[in-house]
Design a protein around this motif. Structure first.
Motif, PDB file in Angstrom:
ATOM      1  N   ALA A   1       7.931 -10.922  -1.325  1.00 11.98           N
ATOM      2  CA  ALA A   1       8.879 -10.009  -1.967  1.00 11.98           C
ATOM      3  C   ALA A   1       9.622 -10.759  -3.063  1.00 11.98           C
ATOM      4  O   ALA A   1       9.868 -11.961  -2.970  1.00 11.98           O
ATOM      5  CB  ALA A   1       9.873  -9.464  -0.944  1.00 11.98           C
ATOM      6  N   VAL A   2       9.980 -10.020  -4.095  1.00  9.93           N
ATOM      7  CA  VAL A   2      10.741 -10.574  -5.209  1.00  9.93           C
ATOM      8  C   VAL A   2      12.000  -9.747  -5.410  1.00  9.93           C
ATOM      9  O   VAL A   2      12.093  -8.617  -4.928  1.00  9.93           O
ATOM     10  CB  VAL A   2       9.901 -10.605  -6.507  1.00  9.93           C
ATOM     11  CG1 VAL A   2       8.688 -11.510  -6.354  1.00  9.93           C
ATOM     12  CG2 VAL A   2       9.457  -9.209  -6.916  1.00  9.93           C
ATOM     13  N   SER A   3      12.957 -10.303  -6.118  1.00 14.83           N
ATOM     14  CA  SER A   3      14.204  -9.589  -6.406  1.00 14.83           C
ATOM     15  C   SER A   3      14.016  -8.777  -7.676  1.00 14.83           C
ATOM     16  O   SER A   3      14.225  -9.269  -8.781  1.00 14.83           O
ATOM     17  CB  SER A   3      15.360 -10.578  -6.588  1.00 14.83           C
ATOM     18  OG  SER A   3      15.607 -11.243  -5.378  1.00 14.83           O
ATOM     19  N   GLY A   4      13.568  -7.557  -7.529  1.00  9.30           N
ATOM     20  CA  GLY A   4      13.327  -6.692  -8.670  1.00  9.30           C
ATOM     21  C   GLY A   4      11.988  -6.005  -8.535  1.00  9.30           C
ATOM     22  O   GLY A   4      11.340  -6.054  -7.483  1.00  9.30           O
ATOM     23  N   ASP A   5      11.561  -5.365  -9.607  1.00  9.02           N
ATOM     24  CA  ASP A   5      10.334  -4.583  -9.597  1.00  9.02           C
ATOM     25  C   ASP A   5       9.248  -5.305 -10.397  1.00  9.02           C
ATOM     26  O   ASP A   5       9.267  -5.283 -11.630  1.00  9.02           O
ATOM     27  CB  ASP A   5      10.611  -3.204 -10.203  1.00  9.02           C
ATOM     28  CG  ASP A   5       9.412  -2.274 -10.141  1.00  9.02           C
ATOM     29  OD1 ASP A   5       8.298  -2.725  -9.777  1.00  9.02           O
ATOM     30  OD2 ASP A   5       9.579  -1.094 -10.480  1.00  9.02           O
ATOM     31  N   PRO A   6       8.285  -5.944  -9.721  1.00 10.02           N
ATOM     32  CA  PRO A   6       7.247  -6.676 -10.450  1.00 10.02           C
ATOM     33  C   PRO A   6       6.291  -5.766 -11.226  1.00 10.02           C
ATOM     34  O   PRO A   6       5.549  -6.251 -12.074  1.00 10.02           O
ATOM     35  CB  PRO A   6       6.508  -7.450  -9.354  1.00 10.02           C
ATOM     36  CG  PRO A   6       6.728  -6.634  -8.121  1.00 10.02           C
ATOM     37  CD  PRO A   6       8.097  -6.019  -8.281  1.00 10.02           C
ATOM     38  N   THR A   7       6.321  -4.458 -10.957  1.00 10.11           N
ATOM     39  CA  THR A   7       5.487  -3.550 -11.752  1.00 10.11           C
ATOM     40  C   THR A   7       6.101  -3.300 -13.121  1.00 10.11           C
ATOM     41  O   THR A   7       5.459  -2.735 -13.996  1.00 10.11           O
ATOM     42  CB  THR A   7       5.250  -2.203 -11.046  1.00 10.11           C
ATOM     43  OG1 THR A   7       6.485  -1.497 -10.932  1.00 10.11           O
ATOM     44  CG2 THR A   7       4.618  -2.393  -9.680  1.00 10.11           C
ATOM     45  N   LYS A   8       7.340  -3.748 -13.299  1.00 12.08           N
ATOM     46  CA  LYS A   8       8.005  -3.646 -14.601  1.00 12.08           C
ATOM     47  C   LYS A   8       8.195  -5.023 -15.237  1.00 12.08           C
ATOM     48  O   LYS A   8       8.310  -5.147 -16.447  1.00 12.08           O
ATOM     49  CB  LYS A   8       9.354  -2.962 -14.441  1.00 12.08           C
ATOM     50  CG  LYS A   8       9.238  -1.567 -13.827  1.00 12.08           C
ATOM     51  CD  LYS A   8      10.222  -0.621 -14.388  1.00 12.08           C
ATOM     52  CE  LYS A   8      10.156   0.779 -13.859  1.00 12.08           C
ATOM     53  NZ  LYS A   8       9.003   1.222 -13.169  1.00 12.08           N
ATOM     54  N   ASP A   9       8.244  -6.081 -14.413  1.00 14.76           N
ATOM     55  CA  ASP A   9       8.433  -7.448 -14.903  1.00 14.76           C
ATOM     56  C   ASP A   9       7.626  -8.398 -14.021  1.00 14.76           C
ATOM     57  O   ASP A   9       8.103  -8.855 -12.991  1.00 14.76           O
ATOM     58  CB  ASP A   9       9.915  -7.827 -14.891  1.00 14.76           C
ATOM     59  CG  ASP A   9      10.181  -9.231 -15.387  1.00 14.76           C
ATOM     60  OD1 ASP A   9       9.229  -9.926 -15.827  1.00 14.76           O
ATOM     61  OD2 ASP A   9      11.355  -9.654 -15.333  1.00 14.76           O
ATOM     62  N   ILE A  10       6.393  -8.686 -14.447  1.00 19.19           N
ATOM     63  CA  ILE A  10       5.494  -9.500 -13.629  1.00 19.19           C
ATOM     64  C   ILE A  10       5.985 -10.931 -13.480  1.00 19.19           C
ATOM     65  O   ILE A  10       5.605 -11.621 -12.523  1.00 19.19           O
ATOM     66  CB  ILE A  10       4.049  -9.459 -14.194  1.00 19.19           C
ATOM     67  CG1 ILE A  10       3.027  -9.818 -13.118  1.00 19.19           C
ATOM     68  CG2 ILE A  10       3.911 -10.336 -15.422  1.00 19.19           C
ATOM     69  CD1 ILE A  10       2.916  -8.847 -11.985  1.00 19.19           C
ATOM     70  N   SER A  11       6.864 -11.388 -14.355  1.00 19.90           N
ATOM     71  CA  SER A  11       7.372 -12.765 -14.247  1.00 19.90           C
ATOM     72  C   SER A  11       8.185 -12.968 -12.967  1.00 19.90           C
ATOM     73  O   SER A  11       8.405 -14.104 -12.544  1.00 19.90           O
ATOM     74  CB  SER A  11       8.201 -13.146 -15.476  1.00 19.90           C
ATOM     75  OG  SER A  11       9.433 -12.455 -15.474  1.00 19.90           O
ATOM     76  N   LEU A  12       8.606 -11.889 -12.325  1.00 18.07           N
ATOM     77  CA  LEU A  12       9.331 -12.000 -11.059  1.00 18.07           C
ATOM     78  C   LEU A  12       8.480 -12.668  -9.974  1.00 18.07           C
ATOM     79  O   LEU A  12       9.019 -13.257  -9.040  1.00 18.07           O
ATOM     80  CB  LEU A  12       9.793 -10.619 -10.580  1.00 18.07           C
ATOM     81  CG  LEU A  12      10.857  -9.934 -11.440  1.00 18.07           C
ATOM     82  CD1 LEU A  12      11.058  -8.493 -10.986  1.00 18.07           C
ATOM     83  CD2 LEU A  12      12.152 -10.714 -11.406  1.00 18.07           C
ATOM     84  N   THR A  13       7.161 -12.603 -10.128  1.00 19.77           N
ATOM     85  CA  THR A  13       6.284 -13.217  -9.130  1.00 19.77           C
ATOM     86  C   THR A  13       6.407 -14.744  -9.123  1.00 19.77           C
ATOM     87  O   THR A  13       5.956 -15.391  -8.178  1.00 19.77           O
ATOM     88  CB  THR A  13       4.813 -12.834  -9.366  1.00 19.77           C
ATOM     89  OG1 THR A  13       4.424 -13.247 -10.684  1.00 19.77           O
ATOM     90  CG2 THR A  13       4.611 -11.331  -9.203  1.00 19.77           C
ATOM     91  N   LEU A  14       7.021 -15.293 -10.152  1.00 20.27           N
ATOM     92  CA  LEU A  14       7.221 -16.746 -10.208  1.00 20.27           C
ATOM     93  C   LEU A  14       8.316 -17.218  -9.254  1.00 20.27           C
ATOM     94  O   LEU A  14       8.409 -18.404  -8.952  1.00 20.27           O
ATOM     95  CB  LEU A  14       7.576 -17.181 -11.636  1.00 20.27           C
ATOM     96  CG  LEU A  14       6.456 -17.057 -12.661  1.00 20.27           C
ATOM     97  CD1 LEU A  14       6.997 -17.259 -14.068  1.00 20.27           C
ATOM     98  CD2 LEU A  14       5.339 -18.033 -12.356  1.00 20.27           C
ATOM     99  N   SER A  15       9.162 -16.277  -8.795  1.00 16.20           N
ATOM    100  CA  SER A  15      10.295 -16.645  -7.935  1.00 16.20           C
ATOM    101  C   SER A  15      10.352 -15.764  -6.695  1.00 16.20           C
ATOM    102  O   SER A  15      11.165 -14.853  -6.597  1.00 16.20           O
ATOM    103  CB  SER A  15      11.604 -16.495  -8.719  1.00 16.20           C
ATOM    104  OG  SER A  15      11.576 -17.270  -9.878  1.00 16.20           O
ATOM    105  N   PRO A  16       9.505 -16.017  -5.713  1.00 17.20           N
ATOM    106  CA  PRO A  16       9.552 -15.195  -4.504  1.00 17.20           C
ATOM    107  C   PRO A  16      10.887 -15.354  -3.779  1.00 17.20           C
ATOM    108  O   PRO A  16      11.411 -16.453  -3.662  1.00 17.20           O
ATOM    109  CB  PRO A  16       8.398 -15.708  -3.652  1.00 17.20           C
ATOM    110  CG  PRO A  16       7.900 -16.942  -4.291  1.00 17.20           C
ATOM    111  CD  PRO A  16       8.482 -17.049  -5.651  1.00 17.20           C
ATOM    112  N   ALA A  17      11.424 -14.233  -3.313  1.00 18.48           N
ATOM    113  CA  ALA A  17      12.688 -14.247  -2.570  1.00 18.48           C
ATOM    114  C   ALA A  17      12.444 -14.230  -1.064  1.00 18.48           C
ATOM    115  O   ALA A  17      13.324 -14.572  -0.287  1.00 18.48           O
ATOM    116  CB  ALA A  17      13.541 -13.050  -2.978  1.00 18.48           C
TER     117      ALA A  17
END
Length: 185
Positions: free
Chosen positions: A153-169
């Motif tokens: 899981a990430v903090s935010g919506d990875p379908t709108k910002d794939i860079s969130l996958t760089l920082s798993p929460a």
């Protein structure tokens, strides 16, 4: 391999190696950095999966300033060809699964999106598509009762910002929490 219900992946960069692997009946092509139209059409017709592994080229490109000029130039060409191959494969409707070489895993999602996949398609490449390629979709690849509880899981919506996958929460592996950030937004 078919007799033993095993999958066969071919690590192929050039066109000739890819064509030979396809003629041998492999299930997936890893890398495929120089796919041409004929090869893509053959892969599509045979249902061969494509596992681009672009992230490692992104990783190496980030460090190209420290490489000899001739190596950096070759790396740039390889990166451009790889992105073009992924874009061509995507436009043709090839089945794409997520895969990465050392150093490439964190960058693979963004690299796939930069090559033309949507954020959702990149996420599906790493989940249900990868599980399907491996013949494990009944156990892996989606959140359903009876399947392994592997969750990132990430903090935010990875379908709108794939860079969130760089920082798993949050990461759960086999139903056990491995990483848990103090605050999920």
């Amino acid at each position: 391999a078919r007799v033993y219900a095993m999958k066969v992946a071919a690590q192929a960069h050039g066109t000739e190696g890819t064509r030979r692997a396809l003629a041998a009946g492999v299930d997936s092509i890893e890398h495929g950095t120089q796919l041409d139209d004929e090869t893509v059409a053959t892969m599509k017709r045979r249902g061969t999966w494509y596992v681009p592994t672009l992230g490692v080229l992104s990783f190496m490109s980030e460090r190209s300033a420290s490489l000899p000029e001739i190596v950096a130039a070759k790396l740039k060409v390889a990166h451009e060809r790889s992105r073009a191959a992924v874009a061509k494969a995507h436009r043709a409707g090839l089945r794409i699964a997520f895969g990465a070489d050392a150093g490439g895993v964190p960058r693979e999602f963004a690299a796939l999106v930069q090559a033309g996949l949507s954020e959702m398609e990149a996420l599906q490449a790493a989940t249900i598509n990868a599980a399907t390629l491996l013949g494990q979709e009944s156990h892996l690849g989606s959140l359903e009762p009876g399947k392994f509880a592997d969750i990132v899981a990430v903090s935010g919506d990875p379908t709108k910002d794939i860079s969130l996958t760089l920082s798993p929460a949050f990461v759960m592996k086999n139903g056990r929490v491995v990483i848990e950030a103090p605050v999920l937004r």
